[in-house]
Design a protein around this motif. Structure first.
Motif, PDB file in Angstrom:
ATOM      1  N   SER A 170      77.728  89.841 -41.226  1.00 53.74           N
ATOM      2  CA  SER A 170      76.644  90.699 -41.710  1.00 53.74           C
ATOM      3  C   SER A 170      76.799  90.966 -43.222  1.00 53.74           C
ATOM      4  O   SER A 170      75.829  90.894 -43.974  1.00 53.74           O
ATOM      5  N   LYS A 171      78.059  91.235 -43.595  1.00 53.87           N
ATOM      6  CA  LYS A 171      78.337  91.514 -45.016  1.00 53.87           C
ATOM      7  C   LYS A 171      78.052  90.285 -45.891  1.00 53.87           C
ATOM      8  O   LYS A 171      77.447  90.397 -46.958  1.00 53.87           O
ATOM      9  N   SER A 230      79.659  89.140 -36.208  1.00 53.71           N
ATOM     10  CA  SER A 230      80.747  89.971 -36.730  1.00 53.71           C
ATOM     11  C   SER A 230      80.254  90.769 -37.953  1.00 53.71           C
ATOM     12  O   SER A 230      79.256  90.389 -38.585  1.00 53.71           O
ATOM     13  N   GLU A 231      80.978  91.813 -38.242  1.00 53.33           N
ATOM     14  CA  GLU A 231      80.615  92.644 -39.402  1.00 53.33           C
ATOM     15  C   GLU A 231      80.732  91.855 -40.706  1.00 53.33           C
ATOM     16  O   GLU A 231      79.918  92.010 -41.620  1.00 53.33           O
ATOM     17  N   SER A 232      81.747  91.000 -40.746  1.00 55.41           N
ATOM     18  CA  SER A 232      81.957  90.187 -41.962  1.00 55.41           C
ATOM     19  C   SER A 232      80.790  89.219 -42.174  1.00 55.41           C
ATOM     20  O   SER A 232      80.358  89.001 -43.322  1.00 55.41           O
ATOM     21  N   ALA A 243      75.716  94.143 -36.847  1.00 58.80           N
ATOM     22  CA  ALA A 243      76.549  93.164 -36.118  1.00 58.80           C
ATOM     23  C   ALA A 243      76.312  93.290 -34.627  1.00 58.80           C
ATOM     24  O   ALA A 243      76.182  92.283 -33.915  1.00 58.80           O
ATOM     25  N   TYR A 281      69.788  96.637 -43.771  1.00 62.86           N
ATOM     26  CA  TYR A 281      70.807  97.386 -44.503  1.00 62.86           C
ATOM     27  C   TYR A 281      70.200  98.157 -45.685  1.00 62.86           C
ATOM     28  O   TYR A 281      70.427  99.354 -45.819  1.00 62.86           O
ATOM     29  N   LYS A 298      73.989 100.395 -40.668  1.00 64.12           N
ATOM     30  CA  LYS A 298      75.349 100.046 -41.092  1.00 64.12           C
ATOM     31  C   LYS A 298      75.633  98.610 -40.652  1.00 64.12           C
ATOM     32  O   LYS A 298      74.979  98.087 -39.733  1.00 64.12           O
ATOM     33  N   HIS A 299      76.644  98.027 -41.271  1.00 63.59           N
ATOM     34  CA  HIS A 299      77.010  96.651 -40.907  1.00 63.59           C
ATOM     35  C   HIS A 299      77.431  96.541 -39.431  1.00 63.59           C
ATOM     36  O   HIS A 299      77.129  95.549 -38.765  1.00 63.59           O
ATOM     37  N   SER A 300      78.137  97.594 -38.984  1.00 59.88           N
ATOM     38  CA  SER A 300      78.579  97.578 -37.573  1.00 59.88           C
ATOM     39  C   SER A 300      77.366  97.555 -36.636  1.00 59.88           C
ATOM     40  O   SER A 300      77.366  96.851 -35.614  1.00 59.88           O
TER      41      SER A 300
END
Lengths: 189, 274
Positions: free
Chosen positions: A161-162, A157-159, A151, A140, A146-148
């Protein structure tokens, strides 16, 4: 004695390399190998393993160079291959874990963090992170994924990754603060 | 310093970094680059050959299986049919050959014996006749009766000779139903002979038609009882029987029609005369 032909432009080099001209391939390798080894090193702690990943990456580059469309930069294309190769290397080694444990961090400011760190120091800091945190952070923050995309890459999931990025940042902040304190002479026991 | 700024710094520094690979790295890569082509070609040919072998094996197994199923079906059909045929043959053989050979021979002797007796009687009659003829002149009626007697005996023989073995008979297990059929045949033969004897006693003349009718009835009864006993229907026999029945009814109908038309004509003529 081997006579190495030098090609003027990169496009010409790529074309020749696509035709399996060893000279062209060698020139491309010489040009990008140090940078790509650095990329691989970001993910893989051991330089030798990083070189292995880079080698297999270059092998793929030269095998699939005819598929390269000159729409984007050649370096960017190689870089992506190297990143994928490093991740697949770590996957083979089963070194990637995405911990979901909730870690509480103290709120610390980034203001007193020394930004004049050496590259080795930065690398050390990154290496100290857990694999999952490290992957997401490098992808990142350094590679610009990007997170997507992250992921999708890891099947998370994106969350997740975040959260991994958040935890990586916090951990880095703590470590940098610690380093600063050591360098300032105020060692906490 | 904000985290994003810090990350930008990291990014910058990491992007500027360059790590020189080991000295022999290119050589290793070169050898690896050489290998994949040969490997690829080799792999290609290997994969093609493996695929070809696999397809070949699949085709062979398919063909073999289909042949097996066909042959299996054929075999089963063949076996079944042979068994059926064997069963049928047994019945038919027994009906046509075994009956006279194994069981009917003994039982068949009764009509034959009777026949011989008849012949003997006829012979004695003839002898008597001759002797009588020597002494007294014999009437034509008696001669005719003797002829009928001998004729009856011959007829009986001929009709039941059909049941005698013509060729070498295959030894088969005589089943209970076959024995029952033999019993029926034996009974019928005895019955026919007794009926002829009775006719001879009661009537002075026994016509050939009467004997034929008796024999025909006996044959019919035997075949019908055979059908009931064996539970197998001989198509040709059944057709013959039906045809004969149809013929009779047809004859009767024709006669009835002729009779009624004759009556009509008769009444019409009588009325006209009146």
């Amino acid at each position: 004695m081997k006579v190495i032909q030098f090609y003027k432009s990169e496009a010409q080099l790529i074309k020749k390399a696509a035709k399996q001209h060893r000279d062209a391939q060698y020139q491309l390798y010489n040009k990008y190998a140090p940078k790509m080894l650095s990329v691989c090193r970001q993910y893989i702690r051991d330089v030798h393993f990083a070189e292995e990943a880079m080698m297999s990456g270059f092998l793929k580059v030269f095998m699939n160079i005819k598929n390269f469309k000159s729409e984007g930069s050649f370096e960017g294309w190689i870089r992506r291959i190297m990143v994928n190769e490093s991740i697949s290397f770590l996957r083979k080694e089963k070194q990637i874990f995405f911990t979901e444990e909730i870690v509480t961090y103290k709120e610390e400011s980034w203001n007193n963090i020394n930004s004049d760190l050496e590259v080795e120091q930065i690398q050390e800091l990154i290496d100290s992170l857990p694999e999952g945190y490290k992957m997401v952070f490098v992808l990142y923050a350094v590679e610009g994924y990007k997170h997507s995309e992250i992921a999708k890459m890891f099947g998370i999931s994106e969350s997740t990754s975040k959260s991994q990025l958040f935890k990586a940042r916090k951990m880095l902040q703590q470590k940098l603060n610690k380093q600063n304190k050591i360098s300032n002479g105020a060692i906490e026991i | 310093m904000a985290p994003l700024k810090f990350e930008e710094k990291i990014k910058e520094k990491l992007e500027q970094r360059a790590i020189e690979p080991s000295a022999g790295s290119w050589k290793r890569l070169e050898t690896q680059l050489e290998q994949p082509y040969t490997r690829k070609k080799g792999y290609k040919t290997i994969w093609y050959s493996v695929a070809a072998i696999f397809i070949g094996v699949l085709i062979l197994t398919f063909v073999f299986k289909s042949q097996n199923t066909v042959s299996g079906n054929r075999d089963s059909q063949f076996v079944d049919k042979t068994e059926e045929i064997k069963e049928k043959d047994n019945i038919e053989v027994v009906l046509e050959k075994d009956i006279p050979n194994e069981v009917a021979t003994e039982k068949h002797q009764t009509p034959i014996n009777d026949g011989t007796k008849e012949e003997a009687i006829a012979g004695s009659n003839a002898e008597e006749g001759n002797t009588v003829h020597n002494n007294n002149p014999i009437s034509k009626d008696e001669e005719y009766r003797n002829q009928i007697n001998t004729g009856v005996a011959e007829k009986v023989k001929d009709t039941f000779k059909v049941l005698e073995p013509k060729q070498e008979i295959v030894k088969t297990v005589v089943r209970e139903d076959v024995l029952a059929i033999n019993e029926i045949v034996e009974g019928k033969v005895a019955n026919v002979v007794a009926q002829i004897q009775e006719l001879k006693k009661n009537k002075t003349e026994v016509t050939e038609e009467e004997i034929n009718m008796l024999l025909l009835n006996a044959q019919r009864e035997i075949t019908s009882q055979n059908i009931f006993k064996t539970n197998t229907v001989n198509a040709s026999a059944l057709l013959q029987e039906v045809e004969s029945e149809v013929d009779e009814t047809f004859k009767q109908r024709v006669f009835e029609a002729l009779k009624t038309s004759f009556q009509k004509v008769k009444t019409a003529v009588a009325e006209r005369e009146n």
